[in-house]
Scaffold this active site. Structure first.
Site, PDB file in Angstrom:
ATOM      1  N   ASP A  13       0.812  -1.225   0.000  1.00 41.69           N
ATOM      2  CA  ASP A  13       0.000   0.000   0.000  1.00 41.69           C
ATOM      3  C   ASP A  13       0.842   1.270   0.000  1.00 41.69           C
ATOM      4  O   ASP A  13       0.464   2.292   0.576  1.00 41.69           O
ATOM      5  CB  ASP A  13      -0.967   0.021   1.211  1.00 41.69           C
ATOM      6  CG  ASP A  13      -1.786  -1.251   1.290  1.00 41.69           C
ATOM      7  OD1 ASP A  13      -2.235  -1.728   0.236  1.00 41.69           O
ATOM      8  OD2 ASP A  13      -1.962  -1.778   2.403  1.00 41.69           O
ATOM      9  N   HIS A  43      -5.024  -1.879  -5.469  1.00 41.28           N
ATOM     10  CA  HIS A  43      -4.388  -0.637  -5.918  1.00 41.28           C
ATOM     11  C   HIS A  43      -5.465   0.428  -6.056  1.00 41.28           C
ATOM     12  O   HIS A  43      -6.544   0.152  -6.560  1.00 41.28           O
ATOM     13  CB  HIS A  43      -3.814  -0.806  -7.326  1.00 41.28           C
ATOM     14  CG  HIS A  43      -2.589  -1.645  -7.429  1.00 41.28           C
ATOM     15  ND1 HIS A  43      -1.553  -1.619  -6.543  1.00 41.28           N
ATOM     16  CD2 HIS A  43      -2.222  -2.517  -8.389  1.00 41.28           C
ATOM     17  CE1 HIS A  43      -0.608  -2.436  -6.955  1.00 41.28           C
ATOM     18  NE2 HIS A  43      -0.989  -3.014  -8.067  1.00 41.28           N
TER      19      HIS A  43
END
Ligand code: GTP
Ligand code: IMP
Ligand code: MG
Length: 333
Positions: A13, A43
């Site tokens: 992340d 994503h």
């Protein structure tokens, strides 16, 4: 370009989706290929006021001429893939390597039941761990045997290596991050595969001699979701003071927030063989830098931090992300 691998340097992340989407639009690759574990990844790509959350399709999809490939190393959830292809209008652009492995319902059930994976590791429940275990047991089903994937089946390494033979650009998109690598992360609190650049090359089928650039993405304030040690984790009050609050794209769990980890960054840059560092979230260090696109627009504080990151990693910081939107970036390449 011509061949660039992008991976996460902390615990996932880091903003890989945003950087990949920017690179695809700016560098215009012939192919964007996804490596990594599978649909445990989430994503986020923000273009203007549109926000996309992707779990299977490469984040480079926003550059319309690019061919979008999913490598043999990646686990595929056919319904997640098909939903993304249809909702983002990607019909005809996506190829799945015939040797990718299919996530079955039984893998998801196994991942979600009360056991080691869910309770101790805090897995995403997406079936990835059990599917990779089945692959190692040689009982998994490959994409080529799945009727529902017939329209996508391809030979990804052949397409990628042919593009490189013709001098075309290839962008290889990693998922997860160094700290949750099965090999180098905080075992056992890790994902079910290595997450470094070498693994991404293997996932999509290019040899190490064909890799030109390795971009490692670091977050100014690293985050971690799921269980496991996080040496530089900060107190909730400090995160609140900094106005940092993040939730997982896949599981919606709250991400733990931490301070910059110089030692981890150095080690991760080394094992990934980084040639470029991309630094995300500098707007959290100094909100006045939000949206900057030129180095001169950055404050002294941010410039000093960039210098520190270069010192810690011994790699030039050439991409500085100043906000979630894809044009919010300083590109020093
Ligand atoms: P995985 O493949 O799951 O590891 O995810 P990822 O690396 O693609 O990152 P993800 O999109 O899950 O999380 C990054 C979050 O930060 C998203 O909400 C992005 O929109 C946001 N983001 C990315 N770059 C920046 C930035 O420079 N500044 C700020 N404030 N947010 C950013
Ligand atoms: P699994 O990959 O679902 O088995 O989860 C194992 C660990 O990796 C858990 O701590 C997850 O939260 C973490 N994880 C897996 N994929 C990602 C990702 O894309 N970003 C961040 N953490 C992840
Ligand atoms: Mg994510």
């Amino acid at each position: 370009m011509p061949s660039t691998i992008l991976v996460g340097g902390f615990f996932g992340d880091e903003g890989k989706g945003k950087i990949i989407a920017y690179l695809a639009r700016h560098d215009k690759p012939e192919v964007v290929a996804r490596g990594g574990v599978g649909p445990n990844a989430g994503h986020t790509v923000v273009v203007g006021d549109k926000k996309y959350a992707l779990r299977m399709v490469p984040s480079g999809f926003i550059y319309e001429p690019a061919r979008l490939l999913i490598g043999a190393g990646v686990l595929v959830n056919p319904s997640v893939l098909k939903e993304e292809v249809s909702s983002f209008g990607l019909k005809g652009r996506v190829g799945v390597d015939r040797r990718s492995v299919i996530i079955e319902q039984k893998h998801i059930d196994e991942d979600k039941k009360d056991s080691n994976l869910k309770n101790k590791i805090g897995s995403t429940g997406s079936g990835c761990g059990p599917a990779n275990a089945a692959r190692a047991y040689r009982t998994a089903r490959q994409a080529k045997d799945a009727k529902e994937l017939a329209e996508f089946i391809c030979d990804a390494p052949m397409e990628i290596n042919t593009a490189l033979d013709h001098g075309k650009g290839v962008l290889i998109e990693g998922t997860q991050g160094f700290g949750i690598s099965l090999l180098y992360g905080t075992y056992p609190f890790v994902t079910s595969k290595d997450t470094t650049a070498s693994q991404m090359a293997a996932d999509v089928g290019i040899g190490p001699t064909r890799v030109d650039e390795v971009i490692v993405v670091f977050k100014s304030f690293p985050t971690r979701v799921g269980e496991g040690p996080f040496g530089t984790q900060m107190k909730e009050e400090r995160a609140a003071e900094l106005h940092i609050e993040e939730y997982g794209t896949v599981t919606k769990r709250k991400r733990r927030i931490g301070e910059w980890d110089a030692e981890m960054a150095a080690y991760s840059a080394m094992i990934n063989g980084a040639t470029i560092v991309a630094l995300s979230g500098v707007d959290r260090l100094d909100p006045s830098c939000r949206g900057a696109t030129e180095y001169e627009e950055l404050s002294r504080e941010v410039k000093d931090f960039v210098a520190k990151v270069e010192h810690d990693t011994r790699v030039p910081v050439k991409l500085i992300s100043t906000g979630p939107e894809i044009s919010e970036i300083v590109d020093l390449r």
